[in-house]
Design a protein around this motif. Structure first.
Motif, PDB file in Angstrom:
ATOM      1  N   ASN A  23       0.854  -1.030   0.094  1.00 27.83           N
ATOM      2  CA  ASN A  23      -0.108   0.093   0.016  1.00 27.83           C
ATOM      3  C   ASN A  23       0.933   1.216   0.149  1.00 27.83           C
ATOM      4  N   ARG A  27       0.861   3.905  -3.126  1.00 29.81           N
ATOM      5  CA  ARG A  27       0.623   5.396  -2.768  1.00 29.81           C
ATOM      6  C   ARG A  27       1.639   6.410  -2.945  1.00 29.81           C
ATOM      7  N   ILE A 327      -1.993  -0.657   6.804  1.00 32.12           N
ATOM      8  CA  ILE A 327      -2.212  -0.049   5.370  1.00 32.12           C
ATOM      9  C   ILE A 327      -2.173   1.549   5.755  1.00 32.12           C
ATOM     10  N   LYS A 331       0.299   4.201   3.975  1.00 36.15           N
ATOM     11  CA  LYS A 331       0.146   5.340   2.937  1.00 36.15           C
ATOM     12  C   LYS A 331       0.374   6.567   3.523  1.00 36.15           C
TER      13      LYS A 331
END
Length: 476
Positions: A23, A27, A327, A331
């Motif tokens: 993730n 991102r 997660i 990010k």
């Protein structure tokens, strides 16, 4: 071993391709960074390959197995259901393979370089990667550590045989236990106990060093009732002192607050174990990166370590070992590296257990509210009074809302029952927006649906629940 002659230059290197790592990679790529992702084993990490996905496949199968057995009450005639463990194991391999391919495809579409190998820091801005006989070095501008954690057995237990199982082992075990002892107190232990009871296995649960399940007292009571209904033998505040293998199973010695020593025979023993961060072989000591006494990497609110160009996310940092946390932090780290100012607040991380029935808990329990000196009031609604749950035959469970009596601010929402997992998103949103009773009461709820049970629990706070027996609460 072949050593690369020159150090290759990379912008952002992420070590670990689990939920936090991939993730973060995607991102960062969205924000224009050139990203290299290093994974030692399989993309998706423990969560996809050995933990979250396999365990939820097991709980989903248990729920399906249970529902088939009750289908006749709905007018659906089905021959007696049987569980084929080999087919379930093949399904697990298929699902995890599909999801791994999905992660790899997403990384490729975002032009993320994927390197397979074992990474170690060799300097403040250098990483060495070993893959078989190949060894390459990379110089980087920024790095994110997302190597996750692994489960370890309690000191009193050594893994001497295949009948002692951690989660990695259980969801690959080709033998269905006749008598499974579950030792732990986390959500995985609860799910395993509930799942294997549904499969028809005799289950004994030893609640490891815990007097209760850790939820609000209303949920604890209902879960205890459900375990009794499912014929799960429960011992609270239990500690295993010895495990001995014999020809057909295990001899387990344990103690509780009420008994110094109790023997227990079983075919298999599942142990939740404790999570330990995978950091010991990263070379952090030579980097001077600060760690806690338990080995977790210390980070600030941007996930930045004491080396300002290196970040850490997920299970290698303190906090719950949940993919949700990894997660969010992944990010945030990517955004911070890209010059943004993310905010990571884990106050309202939902506690979820895919038991039968499932549990969702967000915010404070009533006991915690009272401990803070706040005058609490609570509302409850039983799923037995919800029309939709009556027609489905899934009437077990309860919804509970806790608020500040003075300000009417909602402080906690707790539910056990079918639909709890799906409704948890609404619970989190209400608490994040600092909702009051009126905010939760005002929206229209679909009929018939389990949403109405939540709404009536809110209305019960003020004595307005239509389908509850009247109480002494003052009607407004």
């Amino acid at each position: 071993m072949v050593v690369g002659e020159l150090s290759q230059t990379r912008d952002l290197i992420i070590i670990g391709g689990g939920p936090g790592g991939y993730n973060a990679a995607i991102r960062a790529a969205q924000l224009g960074k050139d990203v290299t992702l290093i994974e030692q084993t399989a993309l998706g990490g423990t969560c996809l390959n050995k933990g979250c996905i396999p365990s939820k496949l097991w709980t989903h199968t248990a729920r399906t197995y249970r529902d088939i057995q009750h289908a006749e009450a709905l007018g659906v005639d089905i021959d007696k259901a049987t569980l084929n463990l080999n087919k379930l194991l093949k399904r697990k391999e298929l699902v995890t393979k599909q999801l791994r391919r999905g992660v790899q495809s997403l990384c490729e579409k975002n032009q993320i370089e994927i390197i397979e190998g074992k990474a170690v820091f060799t300097g403040l801005n250098k990483i060495g990667v070993e893959h078989g006989h190949q060894y390459d070095t990379y110089t980087f501008n920024h790095a994110i550590v997302a190597t996750g954690s692994q489960k370890e057995l309690p000191e009193a237990i050594s893994k001497t045989c295949s009948r002692i199982l951690l989660s990695d082992d259980l969801f690959s075990c080709s033998e269905m236990p006749d008598h499974l002892v579950v030792y732990g107190h986390d959500y995985i232990a609860l799910e395993v106990a509930s799942t294997y009871a549904a499969f028809g296995t005799k289950v004994t649960m030893l609640l490891e060093e815990a007097a209760d399940f850790g939820f609000d007292e209303t949920i604890n009571r209902e879960l205890t009732r459900q375990f009794k209904k499912q014929k799960i033998k429960l011992y609270k505040s239990a500690v295993i002192t010895d495990v001995t293998e014999f020809e057909d199973g295990l001899q387990i010695q344990f103690k509780t607050e009420k008994s110094a020593n109790q023997p227990l025979e079983a075919t298999h023993l599942f142990i939740s174990g404790s999570s330990q961060p995978n950091v010991s072989e990263l070379g952090l000591d030579r980097m001077g990166i600060e760690q806690t006494t338990d080995g977790y990497i210390q980070v600030n609110h941007f996930q930045q370590t004491s080396a300002s160009h290196i970040y850490a996310v997920g299970d290698v940092t303190e906090g719950p070992t949940l993919a949700t946390k990894a997660i969010k932090e992944g990010k945030a780290a990517a955004e911070a590296i890209a010059g943004r100012h993310p905010d990571v607040n884990l106050t309202f991380v939902p506690t979820i257990a895919h038991t039968l029935p499932p549990i969702a808990s967000v915010g404070m329990t009533e006991k915690e509210v009272n401990a803070h000196g706040i005058a609490a009031r609570s509302g409850e609604f039983s799923l037995g009074g919800n029309g939709y749950r009556v027609l489905t035959g899934q009437r077990d469970g309860i919804v509970k809302i806790i608020s500040d009596q003075e300000t009417e601010l909602i402080l906690g929402i707790h539910m056990i029952g079918e639909g709890a997992i799906e409704l948890s998103a609404s619970f989190v949103q209400l608490l994040e927006m600092a909702a009051k009773e009126e905010d939760a009461k005002y929206p229209l709820m679909a009929h018939p649906s389990v949403n109405e049970a939540f709404q009536e629990a809110v209305e019960d706070l003020i004595g307005q629940a239509i389908h509850n027996i009247p109480t002494e609460k003052v009607l407004n």
